[in-house]
Design a protein around this motif. Structure first.
Motif, short mmCIF file in Angstrom:
data_model
loop_
_atom_site.label_atom_id
_atom_site.label_comp_id
_atom_site.label_asym_id
_atom_site.label_seq_id
_atom_site.Cartn_x
_atom_site.Cartn_y
_atom_site.Cartn_z
N ASP A 39 32.30 38.07 29.00
CA ASP A 39 31.57 36.97 28.64
C ASP A 39 32.22 35.70 28.14
N VAL A 40 32.81 35.93 28.87
CA VAL A 40 34.19 34.65 29.10
C VAL A 40 34.42 33.57 30.19
N THR A 41 35.49 32.96 29.63
CA THR A 41 35.94 31.94 31.18
C THR A 41 37.18 32.97 32.01
N LYS A 42 36.98 32.42 32.88
CA LYS A 42 38.17 32.49 34.21
C LYS A 42 39.63 32.51 33.27
N ALA A 43 39.51 31.02 32.77
CA ALA A 43 40.20 30.63 32.10
C ALA A 43 41.10 31.38 30.95
N ALA A 44 39.69 31.11 29.81
CA ALA A 44 40.15 32.57 29.23
C ALA A 44 40.97 33.48 29.07
N LEU A 45 40.39 34.56 30.59
CA LEU A 45 41.24 35.67 31.02
C LEU A 45 42.53 35.40 31.61
N TYR A 46 42.60 33.98 32.30
CA TYR A 46 44.14 33.78 32.49
C TYR A 46 45.01 33.21 31.68
N SER B 257 37.01 42.38 40.68
CA SER B 257 37.52 40.82 40.62
C SER B 257 37.79 40.65 39.41
N LEU B 258 38.60 39.23 39.12
CA LEU B 258 38.45 38.91 37.62
C LEU B 258 37.36 38.31 37.18
N ARG B 259 36.85 37.33 38.15
CA ARG B 259 36.19 36.87 37.46
C ARG B 259 34.66 38.68 37.10
N GLU B 260 34.70 39.00 37.48
CA GLU B 260 33.40 40.13 37.47
C GLU B 260 33.98 40.85 35.57
N ILE B 261 35.68 40.73 35.42
CA ILE B 261 36.09 41.41 34.02
C ILE B 261 36.08 39.85 33.34
N ALA B 262 36.19 38.87 33.42
CA ALA B 262 35.33 37.58 32.33
C ALA B 262 33.45 37.21 32.50
N GLU B 263 33.15 38.25 33.85
CA GLU B 263 32.02 37.93 33.49
C GLU B 263 31.31 38.76 32.46
N LYS B 264 31.68 40.20 32.56
CA LYS B 264 31.19 41.36 31.67
C LYS B 264 32.05 41.55 30.56
N GLN C 139 43.27 43.41 23.54
CA GLN C 139 42.63 44.79 24.27
C GLN C 139 41.00 44.65 24.44
N ARG C 140 40.59 44.15 24.25
CA ARG C 140 38.94 44.47 25.24
C ARG C 140 39.33 43.85 25.95
N ILE C 141 39.92 42.97 27.00
CA ILE C 141 40.29 42.38 28.17
C ILE C 141 40.63 43.58 28.62
N GLN C 142 41.17 44.68 28.66
CA GLN C 142 42.14 46.25 29.21
C GLN C 142 41.21 46.81 28.81
N ASP C 143 40.79 46.82 27.95
CA ASP C 143 39.69 48.49 28.23
C ASP C 143 38.51 48.21 28.78
N VAL C 144 37.52 46.73 29.29
CA VAL C 144 36.78 46.54 30.30
C VAL C 144 36.92 46.58 31.58
#
Length: 203
Positions: A40-47, A31-38, A12-17
């Motif tokens: 404060d998680v790794t790209k692997a966690a996002l993937y 980018s996915l990297r910007e979403i992950a940075e916002k 839910q947090r990923i979707q909201d951000v």
């Protein structure tokens, strides 16, 4: 808290951000990297939750459009009376409360949405609602009224931001105008136009 609940919160947090960034910067420029940075998680966690930006949007669309899908199911079981169509518009107004972030994204990223799978899904839902509001064989002007009633409500959410007034009063004003359009398109004593003598818009 269970692992499933934690995962649900992260999703839910990923979707909201992501939706916030898509609306602020544009879908293509985020980018996915910007979403992950916002987040404060790794790209692997996002993937783990979403492989692509489109996967995020599809998940958002499924979650936020669920009230509209439920509305369609309800409306399809109702008689084609003016009262039922007026209630359909009222319930559509209510469904937009939870789907407002999605409509903001659609409004501000129209070019990108056309290339995404949700573009056709959104169009299909709008045409289904349109078909439930209009009478078969109705005059073209009445079909325009029904389509305008729908689009005025979610387009109006953004246009009305520039007008002074209480948000609830503005929402009610949009609903009143949309209801007037539907009522004008479906007067109780008017017979539908003959299909072979009227222009129709295919739902």
């Amino acid at each position: 808290m269970s692992t499933q609940a934690r995962r649900g919160n992260t999703r839910q947090r990923i979707q909201d951000v992501a939706l916030e960034l898509f609306s602020e910067q544009g879908y293509d420029k985020t980018s996915l990297r910007e979403i992950a940075e916002k987040l404060d998680v790794t790209k692997a966690a996002l993937y783990y939750h979403f492989k692509t930006k489109e996967d995020i949007v599809i998940g958002l669309f499924q979650d936020l459009s669920r009230p509209i899908d439920e509305l369609i199911v309800w409306a399809e079981g109702q008689p084609r009376t003016l009262e039922a169509k007026q209630e359909l518009i009222r319930r559509y107004s209510e469904s937009l409360r939870s789907a407002e972030p999605l409509f903001r994204f659609l409004q501000e990223n129209q070019a990108a949405v056309r290339d995404l799978s949700i573009g056709e899904s959104f169009k299909s839902r709008m045409l289904t609602l349109f078909g439930l509001l209009r009478e078969p064989g109705s005059e073209l002007t009445d079909q325009v009224r029904c389509m305008t009633a729908l689009f005025s409500m979610h387009a109006g959410m953004f246009a009305m931001q520039n007008l002074e007034g209480d948000p609830e009063e503005k929402r009610n004003a949009l609903l009143e105008v949309a209801t007037e359009l539907v009522t004008a398109a479906n007067p109780p004593n008017r017979r539908p136009a003959r299909p072979d003598s009227a222009q129709t818009v295919s739902p």
